[in-house]
Structure formats: structure tokens, C-alpha cells
Design a protein around this motif. Structure first.
Motif, PDB file in Angstrom:
ATOM      1  N   GLU A 127      48.477  60.706  23.758  1.00  0.00           N
ATOM      2  CA  GLU A 127      47.162  61.271  23.473  1.00  0.00           C
ATOM      3  C   GLU A 127      46.090  60.669  24.380  1.00  0.00           C
ATOM      4  OE1 GLU A 127      46.200  61.075  19.345  1.00  0.00           O
ATOM      5  OE2 GLU A 127      47.971  62.224  18.722  1.00  0.00           O
ATOM      6  N   PHE A 128      45.265  61.549  24.931  1.00  0.00           N
ATOM      7  CA  PHE A 128      44.158  61.159  25.800  1.00  0.00           C
ATOM      8  C   PHE A 128      42.899  61.891  25.371  1.00  0.00           C
ATOM      9  CE2 PHE A 128      47.903  60.262  28.291  1.00  0.00           C
ATOM     10  CZ  PHE A 128      47.590  59.154  29.048  1.00  0.00           C
ATOM     11  N   ASP A 129      41.770  61.295  25.680  1.00  0.00           N
ATOM     12  CA  ASP A 129      40.510  62.012  25.454  1.00  0.00           C
ATOM     13  C   ASP A 129      40.377  63.153  26.455  1.00  0.00           C
ATOM     14  OD1 ASP A 129      39.315  60.300  23.353  1.00  0.00           O
ATOM     15  OD2 ASP A 129      39.381  58.771  24.926  1.00  0.00           O
ATOM     16  N   LEU A 130      40.869  62.905  27.671  1.00  0.00           N
ATOM     17  CA  LEU A 130      40.759  63.908  28.727  1.00  0.00           C
ATOM     18  C   LEU A 130      41.993  63.870  29.622  1.00  0.00           C
ATOM     19  CD1 LEU A 130      38.996  66.025  30.235  1.00  0.00           C
ATOM     20  CD2 LEU A 130      38.070  64.132  31.585  1.00  0.00           C
ATOM     21  N   VAL A 131      42.613  65.020  29.802  1.00  0.00           N
ATOM     22  CA  VAL A 131      43.705  65.175  30.758  1.00  0.00           C
ATOM     23  C   VAL A 131      43.222  66.104  31.856  1.00  0.00           C
ATOM     24  CG1 VAL A 131      46.051  66.046  31.120  1.00  0.00           C
ATOM     25  CG2 VAL A 131      45.491  64.822  29.014  1.00  0.00           C
ATOM     26  N   ILE A 132      43.448  65.697  33.100  1.00  0.00           N
ATOM     27  CA  ILE A 132      42.990  66.483  34.240  1.00  0.00           C
ATOM     28  C   ILE A 132      44.204  66.909  35.055  1.00  0.00           C
ATOM     29  CG2 ILE A 132      41.517  66.538  36.280  1.00  0.00           C
ATOM     30  CD1 ILE A 132      39.852  64.304  35.027  1.00  0.00           C
ATOM     31  N   LEU A 133      44.352  68.210  35.229  1.00  0.00           N
ATOM     32  CA  LEU A 133      45.469  68.760  36.000  1.00  0.00           C
ATOM     33  C   LEU A 133      44.964  69.118  37.389  1.00  0.00           C
ATOM     34  CD1 LEU A 133      48.372  69.739  36.166  1.00  0.00           C
ATOM     35  CD2 LEU A 133      47.667  71.871  35.064  1.00  0.00           C
ATOM     36  N   PHE A 161      31.892  69.247  38.076  1.00  0.00           N
ATOM     37  CA  PHE A 161      32.156  68.141  37.154  1.00  0.00           C
ATOM     38  C   PHE A 161      30.906  67.819  36.339  1.00  0.00           C
ATOM     39  CE2 PHE A 161      30.670  63.716  37.280  1.00  0.00           C
ATOM     40  CZ  PHE A 161      31.186  63.306  36.061  1.00  0.00           C
ATOM     41  N   ARG A 162      29.751  67.787  36.993  1.00  0.00           N
ATOM     42  CA  ARG A 162      28.512  67.475  36.277  1.00  0.00           C
ATOM     43  C   ARG A 162      28.260  68.480  35.157  1.00  0.00           C
ATOM     44  NH1 ARG A 162      25.677  67.289  41.676  1.00  0.00           N
ATOM     45  NH2 ARG A 162      25.903  65.183  42.496  1.00  0.00           N
ATOM     46  N   VAL A 163      28.580  69.752  35.441  1.00  0.00           N
ATOM     47  CA  VAL A 163      28.408  70.795  34.423  1.00  0.00           C
ATOM     48  C   VAL A 163      29.293  70.509  33.218  1.00  0.00           C
ATOM     49  CG1 VAL A 163      28.755  73.250  33.924  1.00  0.00           C
ATOM     50  CG2 VAL A 163      27.693  72.556  36.084  1.00  0.00           C
ATOM     51  N   VAL A 164      30.572  70.213  33.468  1.00  0.00           N
ATOM     52  CA  VAL A 164      31.497  69.935  32.375  1.00  0.00           C
ATOM     53  C   VAL A 164      31.108  68.653  31.646  1.00  0.00           C
ATOM     54  CG1 VAL A 164      33.893  69.376  31.796  1.00  0.00           C
ATOM     55  CG2 VAL A 164      33.399  71.191  33.444  1.00  0.00           C
ATOM     56  N   HIS A 165      30.749  67.626  32.402  1.00  0.00           N
ATOM     57  CA  HIS A 165      30.356  66.354  31.790  1.00  0.00           C
ATOM     58  C   HIS A 165      29.175  66.553  30.852  1.00  0.00           C
ATOM     59  CE1 HIS A 165      28.318  62.379  31.614  1.00  0.00           C
ATOM     60  NE2 HIS A 165      29.565  61.931  31.542  1.00  0.00           N
ATOM     61  N   SER A 166      28.205  67.314  31.295  1.00  0.00           N
ATOM     62  CA  SER A 166      27.036  67.582  30.455  1.00  0.00           C
ATOM     63  C   SER A 166      27.436  68.275  29.163  1.00  0.00           C
ATOM     64  CB  SER A 166      26.026  68.442  31.222  1.00  0.00           C
ATOM     65  OG  SER A 166      24.953  68.848  30.380  1.00  0.00           O
ATOM     66  N   ASN A 167      28.300  69.283  29.288  1.00  0.00           N
ATOM     67  CA  ASN A 167      28.681  70.063  28.114  1.00  0.00           C
ATOM     68  C   ASN A 167      29.606  69.297  27.170  1.00  0.00           C
ATOM     69  OD1 ASN A 167      27.368  72.745  28.434  1.00  0.00           O
ATOM     70  ND2 ASN A 167      28.441  72.699  30.390  1.00  0.00           N
ATOM     71  N   LEU A 168      30.300  68.287  27.670  1.00  0.00           N
ATOM     72  CA  LEU A 168      31.153  67.471  26.807  1.00  0.00           C
ATOM     73  C   LEU A 168      30.405  66.287  26.201  1.00  0.00           C
ATOM     74  CD1 LEU A 168      34.586  67.350  28.698  1.00  0.00           C
ATOM     75  CD2 LEU A 168      34.049  68.530  26.565  1.00  0.00           C
ATOM     76  N   THR A 169      29.185  66.089  26.643  1.00  0.00           N
ATOM     77  CA  THR A 169      28.396  64.951  26.136  1.00  0.00           C
ATOM     78  C   THR A 169      27.095  65.408  25.500  1.00  0.00           C
ATOM     79  OG1 THR A 169      27.487  64.616  28.367  1.00  0.00           O
ATOM     80  CG2 THR A 169      29.386  63.269  27.742  1.00  0.00           C
TER      81      THR A 169
END
Length: 491
Positions: free
Chosen positions: A20-26, A343-351
Motif C-alpha cells: 500500500e502506498f499513498d501514491l503510485v506513479i506509472l 504535476f502542479r495541477v494534480v498536486h493542488s487538487n490532491l491537497t
């Protein structure tokens, strides 16, 4: 007494449970890499799976290696021009293996730096081939034949794109170079046939010509870099032609025979006339295809567009809960700096934020010598959209720093809104174009009028100082008409 030993079946069940991970990146591209370091640095458990490259394409086989080799070709050009600078020499030879070694050394250094950042942040880099086996669950097939299953609270897909190979008879059998193999050449091609007059084709054509290769560029369009303004396309055509590159426009390839690296023939039809081009190597630079095959996307509910890219919304969410996509595979503009912004877009939406991709600036730089850089609207785009503008345009020779460098080829132009002082777009074809562009882009971000640059006190003599001359020149109105009320409107 109850036994404390674990039964064999329980042991197998435990082993089969995903980690289990908080985030998996493929996919380990630049946007993915920055995402891993950032989220891990914030205390998240992060794993990145990539089948081959630490840091993805940019530091290994694309952006940075190509610019490294292009710079070597610039040094070659300086040698050829040495008398112009008062330096006499008796000749020189190109050792392509040395050019390649310099590039390889840089790549090794970048890999070491990237791995150190992985260690420092606590993110885990897994070398292996990844695919979805269940919702938010990625299986990584490792080089030793084993597998790992990774379950992410969230998953980011960033598998990028690859060079497309058109279904031209004989092309695949000729085993053509892509940019990857071209950057690994240990000898200068005797005659390089380049299929495609876009970014990669134009950059590598000039570089290989400077190394001593005979180069022929074949493009189906009427202009090189055909989406740019006509003056830009013509300037690039003249640049390559002046350096001895043969250019065939409005040309269709009908057949390829032979093998690249040995001997290859290309049958071309141009203006209704067929001709046969013979060379030692052929380079394919005709576009990119998304890397979505074999990822198991259907298992997790991720849908694709009709062009094969991952379907995302403006927040870069896919059609599957908890799965995001960034970079080229998501259909974003094909630039490393855009993948970082993704990445900044995703980071913002996940935080807790709500950042979107719409309305953002997309600057780019073509690393020919001299460079071509653009931000915002081109003239072609402004006219197509019916946007009235004032055009400021001056030749690079008006830039005093360019004169000190003996690098006066090119021009600078800016589009300013017709009824205000807002900068709509900026293009520069000249020495240091990418750096000059940044100054104008920052002004555009800040919402500054063009007069702020015109009236600025900038260091003398610098390339950026040339913006004062540009915005002090006389502007011409384009795409405008005067209405009865005296208001300017689009024509």
C-alpha cells in the motif's frame, strides 16, 4: 496451546496482498519525478515504476541529451567561423564518438543526481514494466522475473509518447533512426535523409549538417515548422539552406528500401514528379504516439480519446476514480515544462486546491542556432481568431549585444492588443531567444503593459535590453478596421 506459526496458505495469502502506498506513479518522466520527490518530501509513501529510464525521457534520450549534442554542433560552427573572431587554425576533425561520450557522461551524472533525490526524499524508484491489474493497483514486472503489486490511494499515469512510424511501404523494414538512435551515433552519417520538418527534424538536421553529414529534409507541408507564422517558417528554411541542408517541401514519400546505417533509398513525389533519394541513414521525425498499450487501463476504467490519449478533465482526472494522468500521454503539449505544470495541477487538487490546465501559458523554444522561441498568440492565430493587434517587429541586428557576439541573424516581434497595451504574444528568432522570451513572459504573467518593458532601465549591453528597441519602434495595425464611432474592432 495455540500454535504461533503461520500456516502455508496464510503465508501465500499475505504475500499476494498488494503493498500500500499513498501514491503510485506509472511512468517516470519529469513531471512524475518531481511529483514523487514532492509528495514523498511531504511525508507520503510514494512509488514510481518505469521500465527503463531514471527520470524518464528528458534527461536520458530527449531534451537534455539533444541539447547537449546540439551545443557540440555549435562549437563546431565556432571552429568553422574562427577567422571571423581573429583565431587562425589549420583544420579540425569531428570525432562523433567523443560527442556521444560527452552526452553519455552528462546522462550518467543526471541519473546519479536523480537517484540521490529519490534517496533524500524517501520516494521509491522501481525499475520494471508496470500495468494495472485492478483499480488503483499496478503490477511491476521486475528484471529478475519477480513481480510486485502496488496499491495506491491515488495513481498517476505518465507513460509519455514514442516516435510514430507511418505506414510507408518499406519504412519499418529499413529500421530507421528515431531521435533516440540519432543521439547515440558513433559516426557522422554520410547522408542523412530526414523525414519530417518539425521540432526534431529541424534541430537534428542542422546539428548533423554541422558535424559534416550531407542532410536532406523531406516534409509533406509547404513550409518547415508549418504551424508557425510564414516569416518564421521562411527564416528557418533560409537558415538550413544557407548551411547546406537540402529541403524538399510538398513532398510525399511513396516507398523506402534498403537499411538505415548501410544504404537506403526513398521514393518521393513532389509536385507530381517522382524522384529517388539515396542516403546512408534515414531519420523519422513525423510525430508522436501515446504509450497506452499494455497498461491494463481497461481493468481500472480509464478511457482513451479517439487519438489514443488518456481522457482527462481540466484537473487531469481520468475517468477512473483516484487515477490521474499527466504529460504527453494525457494529451498535454509535448514539453517537459508542461509535464511539470501538470504535476502542479494534480498536486493542488490532491491537497485541497482546485488548479486547472485551462488558460495557462505554453512557451516553447526550438533549439536551432539561432533559437526560435514563442509565447502567446502568433500572428496566424490572432488573424484566425479575429483579434485586432499592433505588431512591433525589429531585426536582431538592432540588438547591440547580438552585434558584439556576431550573432545578428533573425528578428523579434510582439503582438500588442489593438485597444490596450496588453502583450498578446511574443516571438523571437535569434541568439538567446529562450532567455529573452522569459523576460516577456514574466511581464505577461504580471499583466504589465508593453510600455513597462519599453521604459525599463535594463543592463547594457544585454540581449534582453533589445526589448527597449523593439517596443520603441513604430507599430503597425493588423486585422483591424475603424468603426463609425472610432472604435477599433476586428476585421
Amino acid at each position: 496451546m495455540k500454535s504461533t506459526e503461520t500456516s502455508p496458505s496464510a503465508h501465500v495469502l499475505k504475500k499476494s496482498q498488494p503493498e500500500e502506498f499513498d501514491l503510485v506513479i506509472l511512468g517516470g518522466g519529469t513531471g512524475s519525478t518531481v511529483a514523487a520527490w514532492t509528495f514523498a518530501g511531504e511525508g507520503k509513501r510514494v512509488a514510481v515504476v518505469d521500465r527503463k529510464y531514471i527520470g524518464g525521457s528528458c534527461p536520458n534520450i530527449a531534451c537534455l541529451p539533444s541539447k547537449n549534442i546540439i551545443h557540440s554542433s555549435k562549437v563546431v560552427d565556432y571552429f568553422r567561423r574562427s577567422k571571423e573572431f581573429g583565431i587562425a587554425h589549420d583544420g579540425f576533425t569531428i570525432e562523433m564518438s567523443g560527442v556521444r561520450e560527452r552526452k553519455r557522461k552528462m546522462v550518467v551524472g543526471l541519473n546519479e543526481m536523480y537517484m540521490e533525490n529519490y534517496r533524500a526524499t524517501g520516494a521509491e524508484f522501481i525499475l520494471g514494466s508496470g500495468r494495472f491489474v485492478a483499480p488503483r493497483t499496478v503490477e511491476a514486472a521486475l528484471p529478475d522475473g519477480s513481480t510486485r503489486q502496488l496499491l495506491g490511494t491515488d495513481v498517476i499515469v505518465s507513460t509519455g509518447t514514442r516516435a510514430s512510424l507511418e505506414p510507408i511501404p518499406g519504412l519499418a523494414e529499413a529500421q530507421p533512426l528515431t531521435h533516440i538512435e540519432a543521439l547515440e551515433l558513433g559516426q557522422v552519417p554520410e547522408h542523412l535523409l530526414v523525414i519530417g520538418g518539425g521540432y526534431i527534424g529541424v534541430e537534428l538536421s542542422q546539428a548533423m549538417r554541422r558535424f559534416g553529414s550531407k542532410v536532406t529534409v523531406i516534409d509533406r507541408n509547404a513550409r518547415l515548422m508549418s504551424k508557425e507564422d510564414p516569416d518564421v517558417c521562411e527564416a528557418l528554411r533560409r537558415l538550413l539552406a544557407d548551411e547546406g541542408v537540402d529541403i524538399l517541401l510538398n513532398a510525399r514519400i511513396k516507398q523506402v528500401s534498403g537499411k538505415s546505417g548501410d544504404s537506403v533509398s526513398v521514393v518521393v513525389e513532389q509536385n507530381g514528379i517522382e524522384k529517388i533519394l539515396k542516403g546512408s541513414h534515414v531519420l523519422v521525425a513525423t510525430g508522436r504516439n501515446p504509450n497506452t498499450e499494455g497498461l491494463g487501463l481497461e481493468v481500472t476504467g480509464v478511457e482513451l480519446t479517439d487519438r489514443g490519449y488518456i481522457k482527462v478533465n481540466q484537473r487531469l482526472q481520468t475517468t477512473a476514480p483516484g487515477v490521474w494522468a499527466i504529460g504527453e500521454v494525457a494529451g498535454s503539449p509535448q514539453f517537459t515544462h508542461i509535464s511539470i505544470d501538470d504535476f502542479r495541477v494534480v498536486h493542488s487538487n490532491l491537497t485541497g486546491g482546485n488548479r486547472v490546465t485551462t488558460g495557462r501559458q505554453v512557451p516553447y523554444c526550438l533549439f536551432t542556432d539561432p533559437e526560435l522561441a514563442r509565447i502567446g498568440l502568433s500572428e496566424t492565430e490572432a488573424k484566425a481568431q479575429g483579434i485586432a493587434y499592433r505588431l512591433f517587429k525589429v531585426p536582431m541586428e538592432t540588438n547591440l549585444r547580438a552585434r558584439t557576439l556576431s550573432e545578428t541573424r533573425g528578428f523579434v516581434k510582439a503582438l500588442v492588443e489593438a485597444d490596450s497595451d496588453r502583450i498578446l504574444g511574443f516571438t523571437v528568432f535569434g541568439v538567446g531567444a529562450g532567455e529573452i522570451l522569459a523576460a516577456v513572459q514574466i511581464a505577461m504573467i504580471a499583466g504589465l503593459p508593453y510600455t513597462a518593458l519599453r521604459d525599463a532601465v535594463l543592463t547594457h549591453p544585454t540581449l534582453v535590453e533589445g526589448l527597449i528597441a523593439l517596443f520603441s519602434s513604430a507599430a503597425s495595425a493588423h486585422n483591424v478596421v475603424e468603426t463609425r464611432g472610432g472604435q477599433i474592432s476586428a476585421a
